[in-house]
Scaffold this motif. Sequence first.
Motif, PDB file in Angstrom:
ATOM      1  N   GLY A  29      50.646  49.832  39.576  1.00 50.41           N
ATOM      2  CA  GLY A  29      49.581  50.475  40.321  1.00 50.41           C
ATOM      3  C   GLY A  29      48.801  49.397  41.046  1.00 50.41           C
ATOM      4  N   ILE A  30      48.444  49.652  42.273  1.00 46.41           N
ATOM      5  CA  ILE A  30      47.633  48.720  43.048  1.00 46.41           C
ATOM      6  C   ILE A  30      46.344  49.457  43.395  1.00 46.41           C
ATOM      7  CG2 ILE A  30      47.479  47.309  45.138  1.00 46.41           C
ATOM      8  CD1 ILE A  30      50.556  47.183  45.111  1.00 46.41           C
ATOM      9  N   TYR A  31      45.212  48.821  43.071  1.00 47.72           N
ATOM     10  CA  TYR A  31      43.915  49.470  43.197  1.00 47.72           C
ATOM     11  C   TYR A  31      42.927  48.595  43.971  1.00 47.72           C
ATOM     12  CZ  TYR A  31      45.935  52.086  39.365  1.00 47.72           C
ATOM     13  OH  TYR A  31      46.784  52.835  38.585  1.00 47.72           O
ATOM     14  N   ARG A  32      41.939  49.245  44.531  1.00 45.51           N
ATOM     15  CA  ARG A  32      40.817  48.564  45.169  1.00 45.51           C
ATOM     16  C   ARG A  32      39.565  49.012  44.409  1.00 45.51           C
ATOM     17  NH1 ARG A  32      40.729  51.084  49.951  1.00 45.51           N
ATOM     18  NH2 ARG A  32      39.052  52.438  49.306  1.00 45.51           N
ATOM     19  N   LEU A  33      38.739  48.061  44.020  1.00 44.07           N
ATOM     20  CA  LEU A  33      37.482  48.363  43.349  1.00 44.07           C
ATOM     21  C   LEU A  33      36.394  48.423  44.412  1.00 44.07           C
ATOM     22  CD1 LEU A  33      35.919  48.771  40.702  1.00 44.07           C
ATOM     23  CD2 LEU A  33      35.611  46.294  40.624  1.00 44.07           C
ATOM     24  N   GLU A  34      35.760  49.580  44.525  1.00 40.26           N
ATOM     25  CA  GLU A  34      34.709  49.771  45.525  1.00 40.26           C
ATOM     26  C   GLU A  34      33.660  50.719  44.970  1.00 40.26           C
ATOM     27  OE1 GLU A  34      34.296  51.554  50.033  1.00 40.26           O
ATOM     28  OE2 GLU A  34      36.242  50.827  49.372  1.00 40.26           O
ATOM     29  N   ASP A  35      32.412  50.312  45.048  1.00 44.35           N
ATOM     30  CA  ASP A  35      31.297  51.124  44.555  1.00 44.35           C
ATOM     31  C   ASP A  35      31.487  51.533  43.098  1.00 44.35           C
ATOM     32  OD1 ASP A  35      30.100  51.002  47.097  1.00 44.35           O
ATOM     33  OD2 ASP A  35      31.222  52.774  47.768  1.00 44.35           O
ATOM     34  N   GLY A  36      32.037  50.634  42.292  1.00 43.81           N
ATOM     35  CA  GLY A  36      32.225  50.904  40.877  1.00 43.81           C
ATOM     36  C   GLY A  36      33.356  51.863  40.553  1.00 43.81           C
ATOM     37  N   LYS A  37      34.189  52.191  41.540  1.00 43.90           N
ATOM     38  CA  LYS A  37      35.310  53.112  41.328  1.00 43.90           C
ATOM     39  C   LYS A  37      36.620  52.432  41.682  1.00 43.90           C
ATOM     40  CE  LYS A  37      32.608  57.219  42.277  1.00 43.90           C
ATOM     41  NZ  LYS A  37      32.486  58.429  43.076  1.00 43.90           N
ATOM     42  N   LEU A  38      37.665  52.810  40.951  1.00 46.06           N
ATOM     43  CA  LEU A  38      39.003  52.308  41.247  1.00 46.06           C
ATOM     44  C   LEU A  38      39.697  53.280  42.185  1.00 46.06           C
ATOM     45  CD1 LEU A  38      40.311  51.146  37.754  1.00 46.06           C
ATOM     46  CD2 LEU A  38      39.714  49.706  39.713  1.00 46.06           C
ATOM     47  N   HIS A  39      40.037  52.804  43.357  1.00 47.99           N
ATOM     48  CA  HIS A  39      40.733  53.621  44.347  1.00 47.99           C
ATOM     49  C   HIS A  39      42.201  53.207  44.380  1.00 47.99           C
ATOM     50  CE1 HIS A  39      36.970  55.265  45.885  1.00 47.99           C
ATOM     51  NE2 HIS A  39      36.482  54.047  45.695  1.00 47.99           N
ATOM     52  N   GLN A  40      43.080  54.179  44.212  1.00 45.94           N
ATOM     53  CA  GLN A  40      44.509  53.909  44.214  1.00 45.94           C
ATOM     54  C   GLN A  40      44.993  53.596  45.615  1.00 45.94           C
ATOM     55  OE1 GLN A  40      45.835  56.879  40.673  1.00 45.94           O
ATOM     56  NE2 GLN A  40      46.422  57.442  42.671  1.00 45.94           N
ATOM     57  N   LEU A  41      45.681  52.477  45.737  1.00 44.01           N
ATOM     58  CA  LEU A  41      46.336  52.138  46.993  1.00 44.01           C
ATOM     59  C   LEU A  41      47.820  52.473  46.894  1.00 44.01           C
ATOM     60  CD1 LEU A  41      44.717  48.672  47.695  1.00 44.01           C
ATOM     61  CD2 LEU A  41      43.960  50.928  48.461  1.00 44.01           C
ATOM     62  N   TYR A  42      48.349  52.329  45.676  1.00 45.59           N
ATOM     63  CA  TYR A  42      49.769  52.592  45.452  1.00 45.59           C
ATOM     64  C   TYR A  42      49.987  52.843  43.967  1.00 45.59           C
ATOM     65  CZ  TYR A  42      54.740  51.771  44.848  1.00 45.59           C
ATOM     66  OH  TYR A  42      56.062  51.913  44.510  1.00 45.59           O
ATOM     67  N   ILE A  43      50.844  53.798  43.626  1.00 46.38           N
ATOM     68  CA  ILE A  43      51.310  53.963  42.250  1.00 46.38           C
ATOM     69  C   ILE A  43      52.802  54.216  42.293  1.00 46.38           C
ATOM     70  CG2 ILE A  43      49.141  54.756  41.237  1.00 46.38           C
ATOM     71  CD1 ILE A  43      50.297  57.634  41.344  1.00 46.38           C
ATOM     72  N   SER A  44      53.524  53.595  41.368  1.00 43.88           N
ATOM     73  CA  SER A  44      54.961  53.826  41.299  1.00 43.88           C
ATOM     74  C   SER A  44      55.218  55.173  40.632  1.00 43.88           C
ATOM     75  CB  SER A  44      55.643  52.699  40.524  1.00 43.88           C
ATOM     76  OG  SER A  44      55.194  52.672  39.186  1.00 43.88           O
ATOM     77  N   GLY A  45      56.424  55.662  40.774  1.00 49.04           N
ATOM     78  CA  GLY A  45      56.770  56.982  40.260  1.00 49.04           C
ATOM     79  C   GLY A  45      56.613  57.142  38.763  1.00 49.04           C
ATOM     80  N   GLY A  46      56.726  56.043  38.018  1.00 45.79           N
ATOM     81  CA  GLY A  46      56.653  56.128  36.566  1.00 45.79           C
ATOM     82  C   GLY A  46      55.256  56.264  35.999  1.00 45.79           C
ATOM     83  N   LEU A  47      54.235  55.925  36.750  1.00 46.28           N
ATOM     84  CA  LEU A  47      52.875  56.009  36.202  1.00 46.28           C
ATOM     85  C   LEU A  47      52.475  57.433  35.838  1.00 46.28           C
ATOM     86  CD1 LEU A  47      50.760  53.323  38.089  1.00 46.28           C
ATOM     87  CD2 LEU A  47      51.654  53.277  35.783  1.00 46.28           C
TER      88      LEU A  47
END
Length: 108
Positions: free
Chosen positions: A23-41
Amino acid sequence: MKLTSIDDQVIQQLAAYSPGDIGIYRLEDGKLHQLYISGGLPELSGMSREEYEEITAADASAMILEEDRQEVADHISRMLSEGTDGDFTYRIRHKTRCYVWIHAKGRL
């Protein structure tokens, strides 16, 4: 797959060369925003991709058990402040079982 305005090609390349689920995430305003998740997550949670993305749309940490969220946030804060990689274990929601354990390795 869910991507945002960050260079999508770079994200695709990172994901393609990473073993296991990612999973690739961006932390913004105290929240984790998903940029990418693989099919298995989503599969780890016993959910379909649609169910998983609905729960995590506003904040990916919504999948983390409430009791574990502060500890995960502390790990992420430590990674950011120290500029180091992270290695931690926590629980996420599961559709038919109460939760499952996740061992995560994080990189900045």
